[in-house]
Design an enzyme around this catalytic site. Structure first.
Site, PDB file in Angstrom:
ATOM      1  N   HIS A 117       0.735  -9.405  -7.509  1.00 19.41           N
ATOM      2  CA  HIS A 117       0.133  -8.977  -6.249  1.00 19.41           C
ATOM      3  C   HIS A 117      -0.668  -7.690  -6.449  1.00 19.41           C
ATOM      4  O   HIS A 117      -0.554  -7.007  -7.472  1.00 19.41           O
ATOM      5  CB  HIS A 117       1.213  -8.747  -5.190  1.00 19.41           C
ATOM      6  CG  HIS A 117       2.249  -7.740  -5.603  1.00 19.41           C
ATOM      7  ND1 HIS A 117       2.016  -6.385  -5.644  1.00 19.41           N
ATOM      8  CD2 HIS A 117       3.527  -7.905  -6.011  1.00 19.41           C
ATOM      9  CE1 HIS A 117       3.095  -5.749  -6.041  1.00 19.41           C
ATOM     10  NE2 HIS A 117       4.034  -6.645  -6.282  1.00 19.41           N
ATOM     11  N   ASP A 386       5.645  -8.016 -10.910  1.00 19.54           N
ATOM     12  CA  ASP A 386       5.519  -7.385 -12.222  1.00 19.54           C
ATOM     13  C   ASP A 386       6.714  -7.665 -13.126  1.00 19.54           C
ATOM     14  O   ASP A 386       6.566  -8.074 -14.279  1.00 19.54           O
ATOM     15  CB  ASP A 386       5.296  -5.875 -12.070  1.00 19.54           C
ATOM     16  CG  ASP A 386       6.308  -5.213 -11.136  1.00 19.54           C
ATOM     17  OD1 ASP A 386       7.160  -5.914 -10.554  1.00 19.54           O
ATOM     18  OD2 ASP A 386       6.231  -3.977 -10.967  1.00 19.54           O
TER      19      ASP A 386
END
Length: 522
Positions: A117, A386
């Site tokens: 994102h 992540d």
């Protein structure tokens, strides 16, 4: 196995009155997570940084990232030292190989895009919110460089995209359109997948708007996979991996804390010398340093950034490398387990079949159905986090990032998180078909032999060399690997992850640095 189910005892909220299946419903959102917004930026008034020759005034690059930093080498920038909190930039340093064009007659036939994102506010439990609350309750009298604290207030939201995060995703969609639009079959409507958290679905939407335009819903359908504890989701693999959320897997947290107590000792003393009414600890100073990247992407500028020396920013970057290594990578007992579900999905796509008996946290209900897990798409867009992406690299077995990183001092390393999973990070995997084999030294276009299919991994716009981690792929200067060789290498990845035991087993916590291969010792 315990991890194969897709549901849990959690209550599933009723869908809106619509014929749309829940897994294709984006409005209203069902599991958006926290969505608190923050104070609106006012950069024209708050920016105190100098606009020197190195600053380009560009309305499409709104962040103030040029400010005087003690000890900073010329042409270096602290905003490249912020790990997963770095505003997106390509990995210009590369990963050890040069970039090569396709030889004449070669064709890219599929691309799989795994995308983080865009830039966001801190998560709800982040240390910066705790520091903001503590400072707000204290009766502080600050002087010198910290005098701004006398009127400063914590003003960040929680978890949702900030404006530049939306831009990162839209720009990435435009970039990927230029790279891969020819692969889109105009007679089809592709499935793009995302977890349900607001920043994830919005990232997918902004990316698709950049790729297809505002009418992207004519070209793609977003599949939203529940992101909540107890639900299987390859794009948020930790949600149904109990041990990955427990102390047994918090080895990176331990290493980070050990390290920042070392490298921030001087900074903590400086802060205390300028403050009365508040006793700064190393934990506080580390949270203050973390405020710099968060305020920068949210507000455009942060007064916290120039309070630290360049060497302390290098220490900050290393603290985040340690964290990912120990919590999500090869130094974590659940590093492989969290990422193995996506690896299995990726391999299934390459071999054009659904999943029926997966390891790890794949959602079998969706992955065993071609309506929700297409097996012949030429464009596959998946959106993730992540930590999940780093665990996926670990599950693949990218030993290029399998390193001993001590918590007592910095070392030269390949594991630099700002290069691997910054905000807006993307891993693009191309399937390339050639009429003959391409020589490993690229001395010519082809050598004699049959048609060959290769894989080309591109992380943040630079080639990730497969031979560096998988010797079977050979020492190719272009970093490619023959697809059959790669598939053979990956046959052992599920066993190495040992997902059910890694996620649910009862094993003791060991000191950071004891685990070397992303799985429990037993």
């Amino acid at each position: 196995m315990a991890l194969m189910g897709c549901a849990s005892a959690a209550t599933i909220p009723a869908s809106a009155t619509t014929e749309t299946p829940q897994y294709f419903q984006t409005t209203p959102e069902l599991w958006p997570g926290p969505t608190a917004t923050g104070t609106a930026p006012f950069l024209a008034q708050t920016n105190l940084a100098p606009f020197g020759e190195s600053r380009t005034v560009n309305p499409n690059d709104p962040l103030e990232t040029q400010m005087p930093i003690q000890g900073k080498p010329e042409k270096q920038n602290i905003f490249r030292l912020m790990g997963q909190l770095s505003h997106y930039q390509p990995a210009v340093e590369g990963f050890g190989v040069e970039e090569y064009p396709l030889p004449a007659g070669a064709n890219i036939t599929q691309v799989n895009v795994l995308h983080r994102h865009g830039s966001r506010y801190p998560t709800s439990s982040n240390i910066v919110a705790k520091l903001g609350s503590a400072l707000g309750k204290a009766h502080i009298n600050a002087t010198g460089a910290l005098s701004f604290l006398n009127s400063w207030k914590y003003s960040l939201g929680a978890e949702i995209l900030v404006p530049v995060g939306r831009q990162e995703m839209f720009d990435s969609g435009v970039l990927h359109y230029y790279q891969y639009a020819h692969l889109y079959d105009t007679n089809t409507k592709i499935i793009a997948r995302t977890p349900t958290q607001d920043r994830m679905t919005k990232s997918a939407e902004y990316f698709l708007a950049g790729f297809f335009g505002q009418e992207w819903t004519n070209n793609a359908t977003i599949e939203v996979i529940i992101e909540n504890s107890g639900f299987n989701n390859s794009l948020a693999g930790g949600k149904n991996c109990k041990n990955s959320n427990g102390d047994v897997s918090a080895l990176g947290d331990d290493a980070t804390a050990q390290w920042y107590n070392i490298y921030l000792a001087n900074a903590t003393a400086r802060f205390n010398s300028m403050t009365s009414g508040y006793n700064w600890t190393a934990d506080d100073t580390y949270a203050a340093q973390t405020l710099c990247p968060y305020e920068t992407v949210a507000l455009g500028f942060s007064k916290w950034c120039d309070l630290f020396t360049y060497e302390e920013w290098q220490g900050f970057e290393y603290s985040l490398d340690l964290n990912f290594n120990g919590d999500d990578g090869f130094a974590s007992p659940t590093g492989r387990a969290v990422g193995i579900a996506y690896v299995e999905e990726f391999l299934a796509r390459l071999q054009h079949h659904v999943l029926s008996t997966p390891e790890g946290t794949a959602n079998i209900t969706l992955d065993n159905n071609t309506a929700t897990f297409p097996i012949n798409q030429t464009l596959n867009f998946d959106f993730s986090h992540d930590t999940n992406i780093f665990s996926i690299l670990t599950a693949f077995g990218f030993t290029q990032f399998q390193e001993d990183l001590p918590a007592t001092h910095m070392v030269n390393r390949n594991t630099i998180i700002s290069h691997i999973t910054p905000f807006g990070a993307r891993l693009d995997v191309e399937v390339i078909k050639t009429p003959q084999p391409v020589p490993a030294n690229r001395s010519s276009d082809y050598v004699a032999g049959p048609p060959t299919t290769y894989l080309h991994f591109i992380l943040n716009q630079r080639t990730l060399p497969l031979g560096a981690s998988f010797p079977e792929c050979g020492d190719r200067v272009d970093g490619w690997c023959d697809i059959d060789t790669f598939l053979a290498v990956q046959e052992k990845s599920a066993a190495l992850a040992n997902a059910d035991y890694a996620c649910n087993g009862d094993y003791p916590k060991v000191p950071y640095g004891t685990i070397k291969d992303g799985a429990p010792l037993t």
